[in-house]
Design a protein around this motif. Structure first.
Motif, PDB file in Angstrom:
ATOM      1  N   HIS A  41       0.794  -0.918  -0.065  1.00 25.52           N
ATOM      2  CA  HIS A  41       0.493  -0.071   0.163  1.00 25.52           C
ATOM      3  C   HIS A  41       0.906   1.052   0.795  1.00 25.52           C
ATOM      4  O   HIS A  41       0.245   1.870  -0.332  1.00 25.52           O
ATOM      5  CB  HIS A  41      -0.301  -0.092   1.482  1.00 25.52           C
ATOM      6  CG  HIS A  41      -1.995  -0.764   1.382  1.00 25.52           C
ATOM      7  ND1 HIS A  41      -2.050  -2.480   1.239  1.00 25.52           N
ATOM      8  CD2 HIS A  41      -3.371  -0.777   0.443  1.00 25.52           C
ATOM      9  CE1 HIS A  41      -3.175  -3.141   0.789  1.00 25.52           C
ATOM     10  NE2 HIS A  41      -3.670  -2.558   0.698  1.00 25.52           N
ATOM     11  N   THR A  43       3.788   3.585  -1.234  1.00 29.74           N
ATOM     12  CA  THR A  43       4.535   3.760  -2.081  1.00 29.74           C
ATOM     13  C   THR A  43       5.477   4.717  -2.575  1.00 29.74           C
ATOM     14  O   THR A  43       5.354   5.653  -1.294  1.00 29.74           O
ATOM     15  CB  THR A  43       3.784   3.937  -4.180  1.00 29.74           C
ATOM     16  OG1 THR A  43       2.443   4.836  -3.640  1.00 29.74           O
ATOM     17  CG2 THR A  43       2.692   2.306  -4.166  1.00 29.74           C
ATOM     18  N   GLY A  44       6.771   5.092  -4.084  1.00 28.94           N
ATOM     19  CA  GLY A  44       7.500   6.663  -3.450  1.00 28.94           C
ATOM     20  C   GLY A  44       7.871   6.212  -2.696  1.00 28.94           C
ATOM     21  O   GLY A  44       8.923   5.416  -2.163  1.00 28.94           O
ATOM     22  N   ARG A  47       7.449   4.800   0.476  1.00 34.21           N
ATOM     23  CA  ARG A  47       8.038   3.638   0.325  1.00 34.21           C
ATOM     24  C   ARG A  47       9.353   3.252   1.042  1.00 34.21           C
ATOM     25  O   ARG A  47       9.788   2.680   1.805  1.00 34.21           O
ATOM     26  CB  ARG A  47       7.232   2.716  -0.154  1.00 34.21           C
ATOM     27  CG  ARG A  47       7.786   1.316  -0.745  1.00 34.21           C
ATOM     28  CD  ARG A  47       7.401   0.952  -1.599  1.00 34.21           C
ATOM     29  NE  ARG A  47       7.513  -0.295  -2.264  1.00 34.21           N
ATOM     30  CZ  ARG A  47       6.997  -1.372  -2.146  1.00 34.21           C
ATOM     31  NH1 ARG A  47       5.833  -1.361  -1.338  1.00 34.21           N
ATOM     32  NH2 ARG A  47       7.255  -3.001  -2.292  1.00 34.21           N
ATOM     33  N   PRO A  67       3.623  -3.358  -4.908  1.00 33.23           N
ATOM     34  CA  PRO A  67       2.607  -2.184  -4.556  1.00 33.23           C
ATOM     35  C   PRO A  67       1.140  -2.210  -5.794  1.00 33.23           C
ATOM     36  O   PRO A  67       1.348  -2.865  -6.675  1.00 33.23           O
ATOM     37  CB  PRO A  67       3.408  -1.024  -4.973  1.00 33.23           C
ATOM     38  CG  PRO A  67       4.519  -0.899  -4.619  1.00 33.23           C
ATOM     39  CD  PRO A  67       5.605  -2.186  -4.949  1.00 33.23           C
ATOM     40  N   ASN A  69      -1.832  -1.872  -7.438  1.00 35.61           N
ATOM     41  CA  ASN A  69      -2.292  -0.116  -8.617  1.00 35.61           C
ATOM     42  C   ASN A  69      -3.723   0.573  -8.036  1.00 35.61           C
ATOM     43  O   ASN A  69      -4.071   2.136  -7.673  1.00 35.61           O
ATOM     44  CB  ASN A  69      -3.609  -1.175  -9.070  1.00 35.61           C
ATOM     45  CG  ASN A  69      -3.033  -1.648 -10.524  1.00 35.61           C
ATOM     46  OD1 ASN A  69      -1.379  -1.369 -10.270  1.00 35.61           O
ATOM     47  ND2 ASN A  69      -3.326  -2.614 -10.913  1.00 35.61           N
ATOM     48  N   GLN A 119      -1.079   8.817   2.008  1.00 36.52           N
ATOM     49  CA  GLN A 119      -1.232   7.755   1.202  1.00 36.52           C
ATOM     50  C   GLN A 119      -2.413   7.323   1.158  1.00 36.52           C
ATOM     51  O   GLN A 119      -2.639   6.462  -0.061  1.00 36.52           O
ATOM     52  CB  GLN A 119      -0.070   7.354   0.594  1.00 36.52           C
ATOM     53  CG  GLN A 119       1.359   8.130   0.395  1.00 36.52           C
ATOM     54  CD  GLN A 119       1.878   6.611  -0.475  1.00 36.52           C
ATOM     55  OE1 GLN A 119       1.964   5.261  -0.135  1.00 36.52           O
ATOM     56  NE2 GLN A 119       3.222   7.215  -0.531  1.00 36.52           N
TER      57      GLN A 119
END
Length: 137
Positions: A41, A43-44, A47, A67, A69, A119
């Motif tokens: 869950h 991201t970026g 994470r 991750p 979608n 997020q």
């Protein structure tokens, strides 16, 4: 390993204390399942920063997940964890999730947790042991 990075033992013991688990083995299993689910869950940069802040073993668990979608709603997240822990019900899965996620702010810092929560869909703050803030216009 960074000097201020917590150890895997520190994390598991914090989860064991928070969740009042009878054994370290149970706390370790719950920690792995919940962090693995969370890894899908986040991201970026959040994470990457989460992996850097967590103990090395926990960072591998988070980073090993591809991750999703679309992040699951908080209730769906709890249900997904329930599916991965033998004998778990939605109520016990919520306990497991909260036992792991609520120790993260102390270990990785409130600012990083705030960024991670930004997020995620609403409802996750409660799983991290925080009040859910709702902004109205």
């Amino acid at each position: 390993m960074s000097a201020n990075r917590p150890s895997w033992s520190d994390l598991v013991e914090a989860v064991r204390d928070c969740g009042q688990y009878a054994s370290r083995t149970e706390a370790e299993h719950v920690t792995r399942v919940v962090l693995s689910a969370l890894g899908g869950h986040v991201t970026g940069e959040e994470r990457v920063d989460l992996a850097r802040a967590l103990p090395e073993e926990a960072a591998r668990v988070v980073a090993s997940r591809i991750p999703l979608n679309r992040p699951l709603a908080a209730a769906e997240f709890v249900d997904a964890v329930a599916d991965r822990i033998a004998g778990a019900t939605p109520a016990t899965a919520r306990w497991h999730v909260s036992s792991v996620l609520s120790v993260l702010p102390e270990l990785v810092g409130d600012q990083l947790v705030d960024r991670v929560l930004a997020q995620l869909p609403s409802g996750y703050a409660l799983l991290f042991g925080r009040a859910e803030l709702v902004l109205t216009a």
